[in-house]
Design an enzyme around this catalytic site. Structure first.
Site, PDB file in Angstrom:
ATOM      1  N   LYS A 111      14.068   7.402   2.112  1.00  0.00           N
ATOM      2  CA  LYS A 111      13.599   6.463   3.144  1.00  0.00           C
ATOM      3  C   LYS A 111      14.749   5.767   3.878  1.00  0.00           C
ATOM      4  CE  LYS A 111       9.235   7.036   1.982  1.00  0.00           C
ATOM      5  NZ  LYS A 111       8.460   6.051   1.283  1.00  0.00           N
TER       6      LYS A 111
ATOM      7  N   GLY B 209       6.080  -0.796   0.042  1.00  0.00           N
ATOM      8  CA  GLY B 209       6.888   0.369   0.389  1.00  0.00           C
ATOM      9  C   GLY B 209       7.293   0.345   1.852  1.00  0.00           C
TER      10      GLY B 209
ATOM     11  N   LYS C 249       7.001   0.642   8.872  1.00  0.00           N
ATOM     12  CA  LYS C 249       5.930   0.763   7.894  1.00  0.00           C
ATOM     13  C   LYS C 249       4.651   1.194   8.615  1.00  0.00           C
ATOM     14  CE  LYS C 249       5.129  -2.386   4.926  1.00  0.00           C
ATOM     15  NZ  LYS C 249       4.693  -1.253   4.074  1.00  0.00           N
ATOM     16  N   GLY C 250       3.646   1.544   7.820  1.00  0.00           N
ATOM     17  CA  GLY C 250       2.361   1.870   8.419  1.00  0.00           C
ATOM     18  C   GLY C 250       1.952   3.315   8.261  1.00  0.00           C
ATOM     19  N   GLY C 251       2.770   4.092   7.509  1.00  0.00           N
ATOM     20  CA  GLY C 251       2.362   5.470   7.232  1.00  0.00           C
ATOM     21  C   GLY C 251       0.998   5.524   6.564  1.00  0.00           C
TER      22      GLY C 251
ATOM     23  N   THR D  29       0.851  -1.192   0.000  1.00  0.00           N
ATOM     24  CA  THR D  29       0.000   0.000   0.000  1.00  0.00           C
ATOM     25  C   THR D  29       0.888   1.243   0.000  1.00  0.00           C
ATOM     26  OG1 THR D  29      -1.773  -1.137   1.172  1.00  0.00           O
ATOM     27  CG2 THR D  29      -1.718   1.254   1.401  1.00  0.00           C
TER      28      THR D  29
ATOM     29  N   GLU E 153      -0.296  -5.750   5.874  1.00  0.00           N
ATOM     30  CA  GLU E 153       1.000  -5.794   5.166  1.00  0.00           C
ATOM     31  C   GLU E 153       1.943  -6.796   5.811  1.00  0.00           C
ATOM     32  OE1 GLU E 153       1.170  -1.229   3.425  1.00  0.00           O
ATOM     33  OE2 GLU E 153       2.006  -1.644   5.384  1.00  0.00           O
TER      34      GLU E 153
ATOM     35  N   ASP F 239       8.351   3.280   5.286  1.00  0.00           N
ATOM     36  CA  ASP F 239       8.493   4.675   5.732  1.00  0.00           C
ATOM     37  C   ASP F 239       9.953   4.992   6.027  1.00  0.00           C
ATOM     38  OD1 ASP F 239       5.737   5.496   5.654  1.00  0.00           O
ATOM     39  OD2 ASP F 239       5.456   3.975   7.175  1.00  0.00           O
TER      40      ASP F 239
HETATM   41  C1  5RP Z   1       1.396   1.712   4.285  1.00  0.00           C
HETATM   42  C2  5RP Z   1       2.858   1.640   4.265  1.00  0.00           C
HETATM   43  C3  5RP Z   1       3.555   2.262   3.116  1.00  0.00           C
HETATM   44  O1  5RP Z   1       4.200   1.263   2.397  1.00  0.00           O
HETATM   45  C4  5RP Z   1       4.525   3.276   3.622  1.00  0.00           C
HETATM   46  O2  5RP Z   1       3.809   4.221   4.396  1.00  0.00           O
HETATM   47  C5  5RP Z   1       5.243   3.979   2.477  1.00  0.00           C
HETATM   48  O3  5RP Z   1       4.325   4.699   1.734  1.00  0.00           O
HETATM   49  P1  5RP Z   1       4.765   5.624   0.530  1.00  0.00           P
HETATM   50  O4  5RP Z   1       5.275   4.741  -0.539  1.00  0.00           O
HETATM   51  O5  5RP Z   1       3.503   6.362   0.156  1.00  0.00           O
HETATM   52  O6  5RP Z   1       5.820   6.576   1.054  1.00  0.00           O
HETATM   53  O7  5RP Z   1       3.493   1.080   5.123  1.00  0.00           O
HETATM   54  O8  5RP Z   1       0.860   1.186   5.461  1.00  0.00           O
END
Ligand code: 5RP
Length: 224
Positions: free
Chosen positions: A122, A83, A95-97, A27, A104, A85
């Site tokens: 990152k 992806g 992760k988890g942004g 996500t 996930e 964070d």
């Molecule tokens: C979602 C996530 C995303 O993978 C993470 O936040 C990175 O997001 P982005 O690619 O928009 O920077 O962990 O829960």
């Protein structure tokens, strides 16, 4: 520029897909580039099956012409692409942004190979720049917040743009737990997991097998 790097990292990971694979899709904005690439290339893998980590991903993957299958019937996947964070040199990540870290982590753990994708912003030398998101049962909000504070966190309930509490796809809340420093990520992960009412957290310490990280147009592949 950052978007170009996200796209390059995402396309490098998509190049690992082979026909017949069961592939978990993460996500976020970087994953969105992977989904676009999967949509363009889907006829190369007529027997591949794709699984989603969130309602958002399901929606944009289907919009790209790629069917999403039901993960509940799967005990194992071949590949997951997602992806991060932040990610450290040992391929440990937060992760988890996007709020999807519970599903996930299930998909990442089910996958025989989990590939992280990111632009160079990152990278971190040590985990802790980003808060660690913890998905919590609404019933346990204050209790879990107090327990995370006792672990050294400053927990903040995640809010939406309209100032209502953010809800995950499961209808739960998220506490974004900021730490001054995470001296021992393994110990912290175990402690967070042990809090009753904490359903999952964004520390991914062992799940990631490889990462494609793009900076200034150059993709670097890291293997665990
Ligand atoms: C979602 C996530 C995303 O993978 C993470 O936040 C990175 O997001 P982005 O690619 O928009 O920077 O962990 O829960």
């Amino acid at each position: 520029m950052q978007d170009d790097d996200k796209r390059l990292a995402a396309e490098a990971a998509v190049a690992e897909i082979r026909d017949g694979m069961r592939v978990g899709i993460g996500t976020g904005t970087t994953v969105a580039f992977a989904i676009a690439a999967i949509g363009r290339r889907r006829r190369e893998w007529p027997s591949a099956t794709f699984f989603s980590t969130s309602q958002d991903t399901t929606k944009i993957t289907r919009a790209a012409g790629v069917p999403i299958a039901r993960f509940a019937d799967q005990a194992e996947l071949d590949l997951a692409i997602d992806g991060v964070d932040e990610i450290d040199p040992q391929l440990r990540a937060i992760k988890g942004g996007g709020g999807a870290m519970l599903r996930e982590k299930i998909i990442a753990s089910a996958a025989r190979r989990m590939v992280a994708i990111a632009d160079g912003t990152k990278r971190v030398p040590a985990l802790g720049r980003a808060p660690v998101p913890v998905e919590i049962l609404p019933f346990a909000r204050a209790f879990v917040a107090a327990r995370t504070s006792a672990l050294g966190a400053s927990p903040a309930l995640r809010m939406t743009e309209t100032e209502t509490a953010y809800r995950t796809d499961q209808g739960n809340l998220i506490l974004d737990c900021r730490f001054d420093a995470i001296a021992d990520p393994g110990k912290l992960a175990v402690a967070l997991q042990a809090i009753p009412g904490a359903l999952g957290h964004g520390l991914f310490l062992t799940e990631i097998d490889a990462a494609y990280i793009a900076q200034d147009g150059i993709v670097t592949k890291m293997e665990r």
